[in-house]
Design a protein around this motif. Structure first.
Motif, PDB file in Angstrom:
ATOM      1  N   VAL A  23     -21.469  28.448  18.223  1.00 43.55           N
ATOM      2  CA  VAL A  23     -21.131  27.737  17.168  1.00 43.55           C
ATOM      3  C   VAL A  23     -21.643  27.308  15.976  1.00 43.55           C
ATOM      4  CG1 VAL A  23     -20.396  25.325  16.948  1.00 43.55           C
ATOM      5  CG2 VAL A  23     -19.336  26.319  19.391  1.00 43.55           C
ATOM      6  N   ALA A  24     -22.974  27.399  16.824  1.00 43.87           N
ATOM      7  CA  ALA A  24     -23.882  27.035  15.754  1.00 43.87           C
ATOM      8  C   ALA A  24     -24.333  29.002  14.849  1.00 43.87           C
ATOM      9  CB  ALA A  24     -25.300  26.343  15.846  1.00 43.87           C
ATOM     10  N   ALA A  25     -23.939  29.626  16.101  1.00 48.23           N
ATOM     11  CA  ALA A  25     -24.785  31.662  14.853  1.00 48.23           C
ATOM     12  C   ALA A  25     -23.526  31.431  14.292  1.00 48.23           C
ATOM     13  CB  ALA A  25     -23.849  31.966  15.762  1.00 48.23           C
ATOM     14  N   ALA A  26     -22.132  30.810  13.850  1.00 50.10           N
ATOM     15  CA  ALA A  26     -21.025  31.538  13.472  1.00 50.10           C
ATOM     16  C   ALA A  26     -21.169  30.159  12.272  1.00 50.10           C
ATOM     17  CB  ALA A  26     -19.469  30.683  14.126  1.00 50.10           C
ATOM     18  N   HIS A  53     -10.172  14.482  15.239  1.00 50.33           N
ATOM     19  CA  HIS A  53     -11.482  14.778  14.747  1.00 50.33           C
ATOM     20  C   HIS A  53     -11.939  15.731  15.250  1.00 50.33           C
ATOM     21  CE1 HIS A  53     -13.631  13.012  18.125  1.00 50.33           C
ATOM     22  NE2 HIS A  53     -12.342  11.846  17.991  1.00 50.33           N
ATOM     23  N   ASN A  54     -12.855  16.072  14.424  1.00 44.91           N
ATOM     24  CA  ASN A  54     -13.736  18.035  14.796  1.00 44.91           C
ATOM     25  C   ASN A  54     -12.564  18.865  15.609  1.00 44.91           C
ATOM     26  OD1 ASN A  54     -16.680  16.927  14.067  1.00 44.91           O
ATOM     27  ND2 ASN A  54     -15.772  14.997  15.877  1.00 44.91           N
ATOM     28  N   ARG A  55     -11.705  18.738  14.728  1.00 45.29           N
ATOM     29  CA  ARG A  55     -10.794  19.425  15.938  1.00 45.29           C
ATOM     30  C   ARG A  55     -10.176  20.171  14.528  1.00 45.29           C
ATOM     31  NH1 ARG A  55     -12.190  15.788  19.344  1.00 45.29           N
ATOM     32  NH2 ARG A  55     -12.062  15.919  21.323  1.00 45.29           N
ATOM     33  N   TYR A  56      -9.780  20.196  13.186  1.00 42.76           N
ATOM     34  CA  TYR A  56      -8.696  21.366  12.696  1.00 42.76           C
ATOM     35  C   TYR A  56     -10.555  21.061  11.926  1.00 42.76           C
ATOM     36  CZ  TYR A  56      -6.281  24.045   9.267  1.00 42.76           C
ATOM     37  OH  TYR A  56      -6.025  24.859   8.966  1.00 42.76           O
ATOM     38  N   THR A  57     -11.534  22.011  12.019  1.00 40.87           N
ATOM     39  CA  THR A  57     -12.187  22.512  11.010  1.00 40.87           C
ATOM     40  C   THR A  57     -13.002  23.788  10.803  1.00 40.87           C
ATOM     41  OG1 THR A  57     -13.700  23.036  12.156  1.00 40.87           O
ATOM     42  CG2 THR A  57     -13.827  20.763  11.880  1.00 40.87           C
ATOM     43  N   LEU A  58     -13.880  24.251  10.037  1.00 38.90           N
ATOM     44  CA  LEU A  58     -14.085  25.507  10.213  1.00 38.90           C
ATOM     45  C   LEU A  58     -14.024  26.558  11.441  1.00 38.90           C
ATOM     46  CD1 LEU A  58     -15.764  25.976   6.828  1.00 38.90           C
ATOM     47  CD2 LEU A  58     -14.089  27.158   7.305  1.00 38.90           C
ATOM     48  N   VAL A  94     -14.342  32.699  12.949  1.00 40.76           N
ATOM     49  CA  VAL A  94     -14.055  31.297  13.156  1.00 40.76           C
ATOM     50  C   VAL A  94     -14.020  31.382  15.063  1.00 40.76           C
ATOM     51  CG1 VAL A  94     -12.091  29.950  14.202  1.00 40.76           C
ATOM     52  CG2 VAL A  94     -11.840  31.289  11.941  1.00 40.76           C
ATOM     53  N   PRO A  95     -14.946  30.933  16.067  1.00 36.57           N
ATOM     54  CA  PRO A  95     -15.235  30.483  17.165  1.00 36.57           C
ATOM     55  C   PRO A  95     -14.302  31.041  17.687  1.00 36.57           C
ATOM     56  CG  PRO A  95     -16.958  29.367  16.189  1.00 36.57           C
ATOM     57  CD  PRO A  95     -15.603  29.264  15.087  1.00 36.57           C
ATOM     58  N   TRP A 102     -13.548  26.112  22.181  1.00 36.77           N
ATOM     59  CA  TRP A 102     -12.962  24.652  20.929  1.00 36.77           C
ATOM     60  C   TRP A 102     -12.764  23.174  21.099  1.00 36.77           C
ATOM     61  CZ3 TRP A 102      -8.424  27.363  18.357  1.00 36.77           C
ATOM     62  CH2 TRP A 102      -8.726  28.252  17.242  1.00 36.77           C
ATOM     63  N   LEU A 103     -12.736  22.457  20.966  1.00 35.62           N
ATOM     64  CA  LEU A 103     -12.904  21.142  22.075  1.00 35.62           C
ATOM     65  C   LEU A 103     -11.788  20.989  22.588  1.00 35.62           C
ATOM     66  CD1 LEU A 103     -14.919  18.221  18.592  1.00 35.62           C
ATOM     67  CD2 LEU A 103     -15.505  19.829  21.534  1.00 35.62           C
TER      68      LEU A 103
END
Ligand SMILES: NC(=O)c1ccc[n+]([C@@H]2O[C@H](COP(=O)([O-])OP(=O)(O)OC[C@H]3O[C@@H](n4cnc5c(N)ncnc54)[C@H](OP(=O)(O)O)[C@@H]3O)[C@@H](O)[C@H]2O)c1
Length: 318
Positions: free
Chosen positions: A242-245, A188-193, A310-311, A316-317
């Motif tokens: 992350v939020a800026a991206a 989860h949350n690890r293959y996203t934009l 992409v950041p 990344w997590l």
């Protein structure tokens, strides 16, 4: 909406054919700490009923979503109101540690599965995941008397058809896949934009015929509600970049006339190594929105623009 709208896909080599969209039910458990708001029984049950009436035929839940299994209880209420789970809906759940003692051994696996079936009001589920194994050392997970052994016994006894492993850290998930006990992996949350940590795990799993479920394509909400409304990514406060991206990606999407949410969802849906994408929703109107985001046309030129934003991998997590 017609049931033909959504494509189905083989879930690895399990033999299960699932819709490429799966509804995730952790927001239905009213977990304010993760999502920032409460969800009532009525709203949760109405959401599950809306899923039954939608083209989405795959539901993901867990013994551990909410106090005392509230997500499973609410799904169970919707199933009972229908007189049973619709025959074409695939329902997956997960085994979790004892909420009081934290025990996550073989006995707990058997008790967790029995509790889940009772709450859901079904006799069995076709797919049972080991949930968040990062809560115990890998050695304990695979030890005699441990959870993996108990899950293999459940499968050997015919009480469940397929075993999956669902969690966060990709290195640990790879270790579990290498035991050959599991035919489905969920991360989860690890293959996203915004984060690609799970790509190598997913590609390798797909190549081996392991089913791939990519959960939380919105990063837990930031990519659906916007980074001003959901400041967390993957349930935690993150580096401002992350939020800026996310904001820059939203601007790019707007220039192309699409929403960030649609792009975030289709980013996962278009990956050749993802069999199903698990989206969390907590209201009936979200179900139709999800199908719309999955099917709206996105200009091809948007994807390379988003790729530029992409950041850095250090954010990344993993
Ligand atoms: N370890 C695991 O096994 C694991 C871990 C994480 C997730 N999962 C599974 O994957 C599912 C998805 O993860 P997630 O729910 O955390 O994250 P997500 O799908 O990335 O995001 C869910 C959030 O996005 C919001 N959202 C969804 N559709 C929206 C729309 N059309 N417009 C605006 N907001 C929208 C939801 O809000 P509303 O509540 O307002 O609808 C919710 O706050 C979970 O529910 C769970 O089933 C499994």
């Amino acid at each position: 909406m017609s049931a033909a709208v959504l494509p189905t896909h083989p879930l690895g080599s399990t033999g299960l054919d699932v819709t490429t969209l799966c509804v995730g039910t952790s927001p239905l458990a009213s977990m304010k700490r993760l999502y920032g708001y409460d969800v009532s029984d009525e709203r949760a049950i109405a959401t599950v009923e809306a899923v039954f009436d939608s083209p989405i035929r795959f539901i993901d839940t867990s013994n551990g979503y909410g106090d005392d299994g509230s997500a499973e209880r609410r799904i169970g209420a919707a199933i009972r109101a229908r007189g049973g789970l619709p025959a074409d809906v695939v329902l997956a759940t997960k085994v979790d540690p004892d909420p009081e003692t934290g025990a996550f051994d073989g006995d707990r696996v058997r008790a967790s599965y029995a509790e889940s079936l009772e709450r859901l009001g079904v006799e069995r589920v076709p797919l049972l995941y080991l949930h968040d194994p990062e809560r115990i050392p890998f050695e304990d997970g695979i030890a005699p008397g441990g959870p993996v052994e108990a899950m293999l016994e459940l499968r050997a006894a015919g009480l469940v058809d397929h075993l999956g492993v669902a969690g966060g850290p990709v290195g640990l998930l790879q270790q579990y896949l290498d035991t050959d006990a599991f035919s489905v992996v969920l991360s989860h949350n690890r293959y996203t934009l915004l984060d690609r940590s799970a790509q190598v795990l997913f590609e390798g799993a797909h190549a081996r015929g392991i089913g791939v479920a990519n959960a939380a394509p919105y990063g837990g909400g930031m990519l659906a509600k916007g980074p001003e409304t959901q400041t967390k990514y993957g349930y935690g406060e993150r580096d401002d970049r992350v939020a800026a991206a996310a904001r820059a990606m939203r601007d790019a999407c707007e220039r192309h006339g699409v929403t960030l949410a649609a792009a975030a969802l289709q980013f996962s849906l278009r990956a050749p190594f993802v069999d199903t994408t698990v989206v969390g929703v907590s209201s009936p109107e979200r179900v139709a929105q999800t199908v719309e985001y999955a099917t709206v046309e996105i200009p091809e030129e948007l994807w390379p623009e988003l790729e530029e934003l992409v950041p850095d991998a250090s954010l990344w997590l993993n």
